[in-house]
Each structure stands twice: as C-alpha cells, then as structure tokens.
Design an enzyme around this catalytic site. Structure first.
Site, PDB file in Angstrom:
ATOM      1  N   ASP A   9     -25.816 -15.170 -56.782  1.00  0.00           N
ATOM      2  CA  ASP A   9     -25.881 -14.621 -58.030  1.00  0.00           C
ATOM      3  C   ASP A   9     -24.728 -14.686 -59.344  1.00  0.00           C
ATOM      4  OD1 ASP A   9     -26.585 -11.497 -60.170  1.00  0.00           O
ATOM      5  OD2 ASP A   9     -24.436 -10.987 -58.684  1.00  0.00           O
ATOM      6  N   ASP A  11     -23.076 -11.947 -62.106  1.00  0.00           N
ATOM      7  CA  ASP A  11     -21.940 -11.085 -62.086  1.00  0.00           C
ATOM      8  C   ASP A  11     -21.442 -10.780 -60.954  1.00  0.00           C
ATOM      9  OD1 ASP A  11     -22.192 -11.346 -64.730  1.00  0.00           O
ATOM     10  OD2 ASP A  11     -24.248 -10.066 -65.066  1.00  0.00           O
ATOM     11  N   GLY A  46     -27.268  -5.822 -60.937  1.00  0.00           N
ATOM     12  CA  GLY A  46     -27.998  -6.800 -60.710  1.00  0.00           C
ATOM     13  C   GLY A  46     -29.689  -6.333 -61.520  1.00  0.00           C
ATOM     14  N   ARG A  49     -30.117  -5.426 -68.784  1.00  0.00           N
ATOM     15  CA  ARG A  49     -30.087  -4.378 -69.442  1.00  0.00           C
ATOM     16  C   ARG A  49     -30.176  -2.918 -70.085  1.00  0.00           C
ATOM     17  NH1 ARG A  49     -28.770  -7.862 -74.584  1.00  0.00           N
ATOM     18  NH2 ARG A  49     -28.068  -9.394 -72.804  1.00  0.00           N
ATOM     19  N   SER A 117     -28.696 -10.930 -66.291  1.00  0.00           N
ATOM     20  CA  SER A 117     -28.320 -11.607 -67.058  1.00  0.00           C
ATOM     21  C   SER A 117     -28.083 -12.729 -68.232  1.00  0.00           C
ATOM     22  CB  SER A 117     -26.426 -11.580 -67.055  1.00  0.00           C
ATOM     23  OG  SER A 117     -25.759 -12.086 -68.305  1.00  0.00           O
ATOM     24  N   ASP A 171     -23.585  -9.183 -54.672  1.00  0.00           N
ATOM     25  CA  ASP A 171     -22.952  -8.259 -54.413  1.00  0.00           C
ATOM     26  C   ASP A 171     -23.134  -7.026 -54.586  1.00  0.00           C
ATOM     27  OD1 ASP A 171     -23.476  -8.858 -57.698  1.00  0.00           O
ATOM     28  OD2 ASP A 171     -21.204  -7.366 -58.011  1.00  0.00           O
TER      29      ASP A 171
HETATM   30  C1  BG6 Z   1     -26.817  -8.442 -64.528  1.00  0.00           C
HETATM   31  C2  BG6 Z   1     -25.716  -7.247 -63.866  1.00  0.00           C
HETATM   32  O1  BG6 Z   1     -26.109  -9.967 -63.467  1.00  0.00           O
HETATM   33  O2  BG6 Z   1     -27.517  -8.877 -65.326  1.00  0.00           O
HETATM   34  C3  BG6 Z   1     -26.205  -5.984 -64.758  1.00  0.00           C
HETATM   35  O3  BG6 Z   1     -25.007  -7.304 -62.522  1.00  0.00           O
HETATM   36  C4  BG6 Z   1     -26.167  -6.417 -66.515  1.00  0.00           C
HETATM   37  O4  BG6 Z   1     -25.112  -5.129 -64.831  1.00  0.00           O
HETATM   38  C5  BG6 Z   1     -27.727  -7.757 -66.350  1.00  0.00           C
HETATM   39  O5  BG6 Z   1     -27.283  -5.132 -66.408  1.00  0.00           O
HETATM   40  C6  BG6 Z   1     -28.061  -7.953 -67.335  1.00  0.00           C
HETATM   41  O6  BG6 Z   1     -27.214  -8.119 -68.003  1.00  0.00           O
HETATM   42  P1  BG6 Z   1     -26.795  -9.227 -69.704  1.00  0.00           P
HETATM   43  O7  BG6 Z   1     -25.644  -9.823 -69.890  1.00  0.00           O
HETATM   44  O8  BG6 Z   1     -28.006  -9.889 -69.892  1.00  0.00           O
HETATM   45  O9  BG6 Z   1     -26.825  -7.555 -70.379  1.00  0.00           O
HETATM   46 MG    MG Z   2     -24.392  -8.965 -59.513  1.00  0.00          MG
END
Ligand code: BG6
Ligand code: MG
Length: 212
Positions: A9, A11, A46, A49, A117, A171
């Site tokens: 992962d 973030d 995880g 958005r 993300s 995490d």
């Molecule tokens: C994940 C994060 O990796 O990505 C989440 O843990 C986040 O908190 C998700 O909402 C989506 O991210 P992004 O950058 O596309 O808004």
């Molecule tokens: Mg994470």
C-alpha cells in the site's frame, strides 16, 4: 516465508501522506461544520475518495446534499491535499523505507504498489520512486476500492504472480481485509498493526526483512 513478491500500500506505508489526507479532510469538514477526528479518520484509510466523503457525511446534520455538491466537497479536499503533495520531495522517503526496499529488491523479490489513490503516480514521482516498482496498481485502474481485493489482484497479475506467492503490506484495516479476501498473506504496520488485522503485525517497516 517463501514470498516471491511484495505488494505495498502507498499512503501510510511507503510515505506519511495519510497525515496530509487527514489534514485536508479536516479542513473540508470544518468548512461544513461537520465533526471529524482521528478515530473517524482511521475508517478512511484505504477507502476511495468518494466513499471517504460519505463516511464523513454520516455526521452532517444539514439538508441532503446533491451529487454535484458532493463532487465539489471531494474536489475541495483533493485540492488542499494536492497542495501538500507539492511540498513533498525525495526527503519524504525515510531512510528506513528506502533501505528496506533496496534490501528486498536485492533478495530478488518483485515489488509492486497496490493503492486506492488516484494520486499514486504523482506521489511516486515526488518521492523519486516513479521507476522503482515492477508494477503499480492504483485508484486509476480499479472500479472497487478496499476492502475489495481488486487492486491487489491486479498488482499480482501485473507482476505475474499468484496471490499465494505475494505478501501484502498495509496500514489500513480495510486494506488487510482486502488482502485476505484476495487470498494474500498480510503484514500490517501502523493503525492496522495496532488493530491486529494482519497475519504479521509489525512494529516497524524494517521488520519486513525478517519475514522474507
Ligand atoms: C488511500 C488512502 O490510499 O487512497 C485513503 O488511504 C484515500 O485515505 C484513498 O481516500 C484515495 O486517495 P485519493 O488520493 O485518490 O483521493
Ligand atoms: Mg494506507
């Protein structure tokens, strides 16, 4: 353990962008008068958005919001978040993470990213890791976010491995669930480790070297 690949992962595992996510959501929630704290934030780890926004809106007490307004709020959060990402540099990759990744690579393991993300390519570039991983599976190539295993199954496919041959590193509790749902073994750090969500609940990222 005989793992041939590791799927990380991003973030909260490779970098501390989880804190930037929290700060950006907090500003958005404050602007709407919505209560939001770190315990609620742990449920967003995880999660995509728009799903994260829905979790925050559970505490919203006003009139129902239109889809357009929700898009606007998610964009507000992402704009604030991207602003923080622009301040990131290769210095945001800790020595521990860099050394561990290099040591894992030296052992001949295939290394991939499995992140929900959509900002993944940008973050990897900021960290100087845009060419490091053998494959990147992220929010741009999935339709279902964690706890669905799609992002990890795609990452395994991209490195040509079966889930049983891969270790997932997470995490987030939702991420550990996603790993298990896909038939992966899971090593957890941070919040998910504290919750005991993994097959291996690590105290530090560097401990990964004891597992392979
Ligand atoms: C994940 C994060 O990796 O990505 C989440 O843990 C986040 O908190 C998700 O909402 C989506 O991210 P992004 O950058 O596309 O808004
Ligand atoms: Mg994470």
């Amino acid at each position: 353990m005989n793992f041939k690949a590791i799927i990380f992962d991003l973030d909260g595992v490779i970098c501390s962008t989880d804190e930037y996510h929290y700060q950006a959501w907090k500003k958005m929630a404050d602007s709407m008068g919505i209560y939001f704290d770190r315990t609620i934030n742990n449920r967003l780890r995880g999660v995509s958005r728009m799903e994260s926004l829905e979790i925050i809106l559970e505490r919203y007490q006003g009139q129902p919001l239109s889809d357009a307004k929700k898009e606007e709020l998610a964009t507000m959060k992402n704009d604030i978040y991207r602003e923080s990402l622009h301040q990131m540099s290769t210095a945001d990759l800790s020595d521990e993470v860099r050394d561990t990744l290099n040591a894992l690579r030296a052992k001949g393991l295939r290394l991939a990213i499995g992140s929900s993300s959509k900002n993944t390519p940008f973050i990897l570039k900021r960290l100087g890791l845009e060419n490091f991983f053998d494959a990147v599976s992220d929010g741009n190539n999935i339709t279902r976010s964690k706890p669905d295993p799609e992002v990890f199954l795609k990452a395994a496919q991209f490195v040509d491995m079966e889930p049983a041959d891969c270790l997932v590193v997470e995490d987030a509790v939702s991420g550990a669930q996603a790993g298990h749902a896909g038939g992966f073994q899971v090593a957890c750090v941070g919040d998910a480790s504290a919750a005991g969500a993994g097959d291996f609940n690590l105290k530090s990222f560097g401990q990964l070297l004891e597992l392979v």
